[in-house]
Design a protein around this motif. Structure first.
Motif, short mmCIF file in Angstrom:
data_model
loop_
_atom_site.label_atom_id
_atom_site.label_comp_id
_atom_site.label_asym_id
_atom_site.label_seq_id
_atom_site.Cartn_x
_atom_site.Cartn_y
_atom_site.Cartn_z
N ASP A 84 0.55 -1.18 0.05
CA ASP A 84 0.00 -0.05 0.19
C ASP A 84 1.07 1.13 0.00
O ASP A 84 0.55 2.16 -0.87
N LEU A 85 2.01 1.36 0.69
CA LEU A 85 2.91 2.35 0.77
C LEU A 85 3.57 2.47 -0.65
O LEU A 85 3.48 3.59 -1.08
N TYR A 86 3.93 1.53 -1.21
CA TYR A 86 4.74 1.64 -2.42
C TYR A 86 3.55 2.03 -3.61
O TYR A 86 3.92 3.14 -4.35
N LEU A 87 2.35 1.70 -3.53
CA LEU A 87 1.32 2.13 -4.60
C LEU A 87 0.99 3.49 -4.13
O LEU A 87 0.90 4.47 -5.22
N ARG A 88 0.92 3.94 -3.00
CA ARG A 88 0.54 5.38 -2.71
C ARG A 88 1.72 6.21 -3.13
O ARG A 88 1.55 7.39 -3.87
N LEU A 89 3.03 5.89 -2.90
CA LEU A 89 3.95 6.74 -3.52
C LEU A 89 4.27 6.85 -5.01
O LEU A 89 4.53 7.86 -5.48
N ILE A 90 3.97 5.86 -5.67
CA ILE A 90 4.05 5.93 -7.19
C ILE A 90 2.81 6.42 -7.98
O ILE A 90 2.89 6.82 -8.86
N GLU A 91 1.54 6.33 -7.16
CA GLU A 91 0.34 6.66 -7.91
C GLU A 91 -0.26 8.07 -7.44
O GLU A 91 -0.99 8.53 -7.96
N GLY A 92 0.06 8.45 -6.22
CA GLY A 92 -0.32 9.65 -5.66
C GLY A 92 0.36 10.20 -4.63
O GLY A 92 1.22 10.97 -5.11
N ASP A 93 -0.09 10.06 -3.49
CA ASP A 93 0.58 10.95 -2.27
C ASP A 93 2.09 10.62 -2.30
O ASP A 93 2.55 9.35 -1.91
N ARG A 94 2.78 11.43 -2.42
CA ARG A 94 4.45 11.26 -2.44
C ARG A 94 4.97 12.19 -1.21
O ARG A 94 6.17 12.38 -1.26
N GLY A 95 4.19 12.47 -0.33
CA GLY A 95 4.93 13.08 1.00
C GLY A 95 5.22 14.41 0.58
O GLY A 95 6.01 14.89 1.11
N GLY A 96 4.62 15.21 -0.53
CA GLY A 96 4.88 16.38 -0.81
C GLY A 96 6.26 16.55 -1.88
O GLY A 96 6.82 17.61 -2.08
N ALA A 97 6.94 15.32 -2.21
CA ALA A 97 8.09 15.40 -2.73
C ALA A 97 7.67 15.02 -4.29
O ALA A 97 6.57 14.49 -4.78
N ASP A 98 8.31 15.70 -5.08
CA ASP A 98 8.53 15.38 -6.68
C ASP A 98 8.90 13.99 -6.90
O ASP A 98 9.83 13.70 -6.45
N LYS A 99 8.24 13.32 -7.89
CA LYS A 99 8.76 12.09 -8.27
C LYS A 99 10.03 12.30 -8.86
O LYS A 99 10.53 13.04 -9.79
N TRP A 100 10.82 11.36 -8.57
CA TRP A 100 12.36 11.28 -8.91
C TRP A 100 13.25 12.26 -8.23
O TRP A 100 14.39 12.29 -8.55
N SER A 101 12.70 13.00 -7.29
CA SER A 101 13.49 13.77 -6.31
C SER A 101 14.19 12.82 -5.18
O SER A 101 14.05 11.88 -5.05
N PRO A 102 15.50 13.60 -4.70
CA PRO A 102 16.17 12.73 -3.67
C PRO A 102 15.17 12.45 -2.59
O PRO A 102 15.26 11.41 -1.88
N ALA A 103 14.20 13.27 -2.24
CA ALA A 103 13.34 13.12 -1.14
C ALA A 103 12.53 11.78 -1.46
O ALA A 103 12.04 11.05 -0.72
N TRP A 104 11.91 11.96 -2.62
CA TRP A 104 11.07 10.75 -3.12
C TRP A 104 11.49 9.44 -3.20
O TRP A 104 11.26 8.55 -2.63
N CYS A 105 12.84 9.63 -3.47
CA CYS A 105 13.79 8.37 -3.67
C CYS A 105 13.81 7.60 -2.24
O CYS A 105 13.86 6.55 -2.09
N GLN A 106 14.18 8.51 -1.24
CA GLN A 106 14.49 8.20 0.11
C GLN A 106 13.08 7.46 0.50
O GLN A 106 13.34 6.55 1.31
N LEU A 107 12.02 7.98 0.33
CA LEU A 107 10.72 7.47 0.69
C LEU A 107 10.48 6.13 0.19
O LEU A 107 10.09 5.24 0.77
N MET A 108 10.76 6.01 -1.21
CA MET A 108 10.70 4.85 -1.98
C MET A 108 11.82 3.67 -1.04
O MET A 108 11.41 2.51 -1.26
N LEU A 109 12.82 4.15 -1.03
CA LEU A 109 14.03 3.09 -0.31
C LEU A 109 13.57 2.77 1.28
O LEU A 109 13.64 1.55 1.41
N ALA A 110 12.58 3.60 2.02
CA ALA A 110 12.28 3.39 3.19
C ALA A 110 11.19 2.06 2.81
O ALA A 110 11.16 1.04 3.77
#
Length: 110
Positions: A84-110
């Motif tokens: 659910d977290l993975y789907l949320r990060l790639i499809e919608g809510d990115r925690g305010g981070a732009d897709k492929w930004s360093p912050a977004w990549c850190q969220l994906m890594l988590a």
């Protein structure tokens, strides 16, 4: 359509979608056998795919299908949270981070 394009990797998402629709009926033997056959077909298509030559967004979509399929196959609440977290990060809510930004990549890594 799945049967006609069964050797085309573009059908992976449709297999996952159909497996999700069949999930409530898995108590019936024929439906269960169809589900097993579709899971095997998806695995074969996934193994044939050349992921090294995919672009980043296609790779995310491919992984979305794989983890969604895994979620259908395994009934585990911790897996559900991770998917659910993975789907949320790639499809919608990115925690305010732009897709492929360093912050977004850190969220994906988590």
């Amino acid at each position: 359509e799945i049967y006609q394009k069964r050797d085309d990797s573009s059908v992976i998402g449709k297999i996952v979608e159909l497996r999700g629709k069949l999930a409530p009926c898995l108590g019936k033997r024929d439906v269960l056998m169809l589900d097993v056959a579709m899971e095997a077909q998806l695995r074969m298509l996934a193994e044939r795919l050349d992921v090294q030559n995919m672009n980043r967004d296609d790779l995310l979509a491919f992984m979305r299908n794989l983890v969604s399929d895994l979620k259908l196959s395994r009934l585990d609440s911790s897996l559900d949270y991770g998917v659910d977290l993975y789907l949320r990060l790639i499809e919608g809510d990115r925690g305010g981070a732009d897709k492929w930004s360093p912050a977004w990549c850190q969220l994906m890594l988590a």
